[in-house]
Enzyme design. Sequence first.
Site, PDB file in Angstrom:
ATOM      1  CB  SER A 296      -9.237  -1.199   3.952  1.00 47.98           C
ATOM      2  OG  SER A 296      -9.934  -2.340   3.494  1.00 47.98           O
TER       3      SER A 296
ATOM      4  CD  GLU B  21      -5.342   0.488   3.119  1.00 46.23           C
ATOM      5  OE1 GLU B  21      -5.749   0.892   2.011  1.00 46.23           O
ATOM      6  OE2 GLU B  21      -5.400  -0.695   3.477  1.00 46.23           O
TER       7      GLU B  21
ATOM      8  NE  ARG C  29      -3.670  -2.457   0.263  1.00 42.95           N
ATOM      9  CZ  ARG C  29      -3.326  -3.658  -0.229  1.00 42.95           C
ATOM     10  NH1 ARG C  29      -2.193  -3.796  -0.894  1.00 42.95           N
ATOM     11  NH2 ARG C  29      -4.107  -4.699  -0.059  1.00 42.95           N
TER      12      ARG C  29
END
Length: 349
Positions: free
Chosen positions: A248, A345, A173
């Site tokens: 998320s 995130e 990520r």
Amino acid sequence: MSEIQKPQWLKENIDLKSLNTMGLSVSARFFAEVHSLEELQAALQWARLQQVAVFPLGGGSNVVLAGDYDGLVILIRIIGRQVLKVNEESNQILVKTGAGENWHQLVRWTLQQNAYGLENLSLIPGCVGAAPIQNIGAYGVEIKDVFHSLEGLDIQTGQIVVMGAEECSFGYRDSVFKGECLDRFIITSVTFALSREFQPCLGYGHLQKEVLKAAGTDAVTGRLVSDTICRIREEKLPDPEMVGNAGSFFKNPVINEQLYQELSSREPDLVAYPAGEGLWKLAAGWLIDRCGFRGLAQDNGAGVYEHQALVLVNRGGASGRDILELAENIKQAVLERFQVELEMEPRTY
């Protein structure tokens, strides 16, 4: 700023509530919607001359808007999809797409072209331009696995840049665009290296079981994998049109062997996966759930989704600061109980 200096395409004091999936109501002092490279260059040139900061916005699915933005928000709507090249020997097919294309629609389109590799990334919200920045991933596949190159503009100079996978420094990520190149480039197009030969990637969790169940006696196809993943995601994750969310909210943390042994000895049902030599990746949603946050509904509208603790939601009326305060409370609780530090995130503006 005088009226003479104000371009026709420039708007002022625009509410961004409908342009971010969290549904947060904040104002952009300046706003421009661009549909081409030339329009983007003009917007960046104006911003440089006026000495205002620039915030590129795509699908608004991976941001938390914490307050009004005193700069220029550029809504990237550069679209276009094309097959660049097919290598008959290797079965590789290069597909180029504009940064403003809807991600899921691109995935479906590649399947129509018999180009495989993106099906596990079905139904991820947002636009194509954000995919390399975040190195989006799901069900065992990440952007880095199918990435060829990208084109973008240098925000400071307006110059066109082309970058390959090595220059993007992809991580979990993560990419160079979240580190040393933060706020330096705006991605305008991405090219993917896909395959004419369908090779299903079904090793993640219970995906294989679900796909084989859906296939029955029929062959497993790329479209079937995509459809199955869409169904799984719809069951687990809230529709941003119904409940404000950014998907998320935390990365799955990676810990060392020693901490893993300590946690697994006192938490027999700890959800963890091998992540390289001496490393383990934990399920952030499980950690948050164990701390009692799943289904939380605060009076200010901020909360945690009842079917997936990894998703923070805006049930209506929450501000970006409310969401971030809840996120900090969750991080602190997980740290105190598991000695594990969670990392967000979404990016905060």
